[in-house]
Design an enzyme around this catalytic site. Structure first.
Site, PDB file in Angstrom:
ATOM      1  N   HIS A   1       0.846  -1.191   0.000  1.00 19.97           N
ATOM      2  CA  HIS A   1       0.000   0.000   0.000  1.00 19.97           C
ATOM      3  C   HIS A   1       0.882   1.242   0.000  1.00 19.97           C
ATOM      4  O   HIS A   1       2.097   1.162   0.212  1.00 19.97           O
ATOM      5  CB  HIS A   1      -0.985   0.024   1.187  1.00 19.97           C
ATOM      6  CG  HIS A   1      -0.380   0.136   2.536  1.00 19.97           C
ATOM      7  ND1 HIS A   1      -1.122   0.233   3.695  1.00 19.97           N
ATOM      8  CD2 HIS A   1       0.920   0.165   2.955  1.00 19.97           C
ATOM      9  CE1 HIS A   1      -0.339   0.319   4.735  1.00 19.97           C
ATOM     10  NE2 HIS A   1       0.898   0.280   4.327  1.00 19.97           N
TER      11      HIS A   1
ATOM     12  N   CYS B   1       5.934   5.960   4.893  1.00 19.64           N
ATOM     13  CA  CYS B   1       4.772   5.245   4.338  1.00 19.64           C
ATOM     14  C   CYS B   1       4.172   5.969   3.148  1.00 19.64           C
ATOM     15  O   CYS B   1       3.280   5.444   2.474  1.00 19.64           O
ATOM     16  CB  CYS B   1       3.714   5.012   5.412  1.00 19.64           C
ATOM     17  SG  CYS B   1       4.325   3.997   6.754  1.00 19.64           S
TER      18      CYS B   1
ATOM     19  N   HIS C   1       5.001   0.256  -0.357  1.00 20.67           N
ATOM     20  CA  HIS C   1       5.798  -0.696   0.422  1.00 20.67           C
ATOM     21  C   HIS C   1       4.870  -1.827   0.840  1.00 20.67           C
ATOM     22  O   HIS C   1       3.650  -1.699   0.782  1.00 20.67           O
ATOM     23  CB  HIS C   1       6.412  -0.013   1.657  1.00 20.67           C
ATOM     24  CG  HIS C   1       5.379   0.524   2.595  1.00 20.67           C
ATOM     25  ND1 HIS C   1       4.789   1.758   2.421  1.00 20.67           N
ATOM     26  CD2 HIS C   1       4.781  -0.020   3.689  1.00 20.67           C
ATOM     27  CE1 HIS C   1       3.904   1.961   3.368  1.00 20.67           C
ATOM     28  NE2 HIS C   1       3.857   0.900   4.154  1.00 20.67           N
TER      29      HIS C   1
ATOM     30  N   HIS D   1       3.692  -5.305   3.364  1.00 18.72           N
ATOM     31  CA  HIS D   1       3.611  -5.878   4.707  1.00 18.72           C
ATOM     32  C   HIS D   1       3.224  -7.345   4.619  1.00 18.72           C
ATOM     33  O   HIS D   1       2.474  -7.742   3.729  1.00 18.72           O
ATOM     34  CB  HIS D   1       2.528  -5.183   5.549  1.00 18.72           C
ATOM     35  CG  HIS D   1       2.831  -3.759   5.868  1.00 18.72           C
ATOM     36  ND1 HIS D   1       3.781  -3.393   6.801  1.00 18.72           N
ATOM     37  CD2 HIS D   1       2.324  -2.603   5.385  1.00 18.72           C
ATOM     38  CE1 HIS D   1       3.827  -2.069   6.882  1.00 18.72           C
ATOM     39  NE2 HIS D   1       2.953  -1.564   6.020  1.00 18.72           N
TER      40      HIS D   1
ATOM     41  N   ASP E   1      -4.432 -11.288  -0.758  1.00 13.17           N
ATOM     42  CA  ASP E   1      -3.031 -11.725  -0.844  1.00 13.17           C
ATOM     43  C   ASP E   1      -2.393 -11.277  -2.163  1.00 13.17           C
ATOM     44  O   ASP E   1      -2.982 -11.437  -3.233  1.00 13.17           O
ATOM     45  CB  ASP E   1      -2.958 -13.252  -0.720  1.00 13.17           C
ATOM     46  CG  ASP E   1      -1.532 -13.731  -0.531  1.00 13.17           C
ATOM     47  OD1 ASP E   1      -0.722 -12.989   0.091  1.00 13.17           O
ATOM     48  OD2 ASP E   1      -1.215 -14.849  -0.987  1.00 13.17           O
ATOM     49  N   HIS E   2      -1.172 -10.718  -2.062  1.00 17.03           N
ATOM     50  CA  HIS E   2      -0.422 -10.243  -3.217  1.00 17.03           C
ATOM     51  C   HIS E   2      -1.201  -9.199  -4.024  1.00 17.03           C
ATOM     52  O   HIS E   2      -1.203  -9.228  -5.259  1.00 17.03           O
ATOM     53  CB  HIS E   2       0.042 -11.427  -4.094  1.00 17.03           C
ATOM     54  CG  HIS E   2       1.185 -12.172  -3.467  1.00 17.03           C
ATOM     55  ND1 HIS E   2       1.028 -12.918  -2.321  1.00 17.03           N
ATOM     56  CD2 HIS E   2       2.496 -12.239  -3.800  1.00 17.03           C
ATOM     57  CE1 HIS E   2       2.196 -13.432  -1.988  1.00 17.03           C
ATOM     58  NE2 HIS E   2       3.102 -13.022  -2.857  1.00 17.03           N
TER      59      HIS E   2
ATOM     60  N   GLU F   1       0.469  -5.633  11.640  1.00 14.54           N
ATOM     61  CA  GLU F   1       1.048  -5.065  10.425  1.00 14.54           C
ATOM     62  C   GLU F   1       2.567  -5.239  10.438  1.00 14.54           C
ATOM     63  O   GLU F   1       3.184  -5.535   9.420  1.00 14.54           O
ATOM     64  CB  GLU F   1       0.685  -3.578  10.366  1.00 14.54           C
ATOM     65  CG  GLU F   1       1.223  -2.821   9.177  1.00 14.54           C
ATOM     66  CD  GLU F   1       0.974  -1.329   9.337  1.00 14.54           C
ATOM     67  OE1 GLU F   1       0.396  -0.736   8.438  1.00 14.54           O
ATOM     68  OE2 GLU F   1       1.355  -0.757  10.386  1.00 14.54           O
TER      69      GLU F   1
HETATM   70 NI    NI Z   1       2.512   0.342   5.610  1.00 16.51          NI
END
Ligand code: NI
Length: 134
Positions: A15, A34, A40, A42, A80-81, A124
């Site tokens: 995100h 961020c 980036h 997680h 996911d992904h 996270e």
């Molecule tokens: Ni983040």
């Protein structure tokens, strides 16, 4: 007699935290790293807690096969992904993990009928986690 059951799932997603109405400087001030233009990722850990009476025959609050089936189809396959910032779900909204937690709670709350939903908790990072109880 009510017992809580918590099950943990994992997915990876990216995100970018960015407010389109704010300047680059303002965004950096609000979101720091961020706000990196390239986003980036997680490795999210999602814990869902359900509750209910212990079934007299099975001895269980809910069948884990039902919980796993729902979670895989509605949560893992959906997120996911992915790039959360590009999902219609977050159109016009910054996809923070606070908001992800609420969205995932709502998905369980609307769709999972095998036990009472108590809570969704998302880790996270090793330092951050978020909880939503509705
Ligand atoms: Ni983040």
């Amino acid at each position: 007699m009510k017992v809580h059951l918590t099950r943990r799932y994992h997915f990876a997603a990216s995100h970018r935290l960015h407010l389109t109405d704010c300047s680059d400087d303002e965004n950096r001030a609000i979101y720091g790293k961020c706000n990196n233009p390239h986003g980036h990722g997680h490795n999210y850990s999602v814990e869902v807690t359900v509750s209910g009476p212990v079934d007299a025959a099975t001895g269980m609050v809910c069948n884990l096969a039902d919980l796993d089936g729902f979670s895989n189809k509605e949560i893992i396959e959906r997120f996911d992904h992915t790039n959360l910032s590009m999902m219609p779900l977050f159109e016009g909204k910054v996809p923070t993990t606070e908001r992800l937690c609420v969205e995932i709670y709502d998905i369980y709350n609307k769709g999972f009928k095998h036990a009472h939903l108590e809570k969704v908790r998302i880790e996270e990072t090793a330092k951050n986690s978020f909880e939503y109880t509705g």
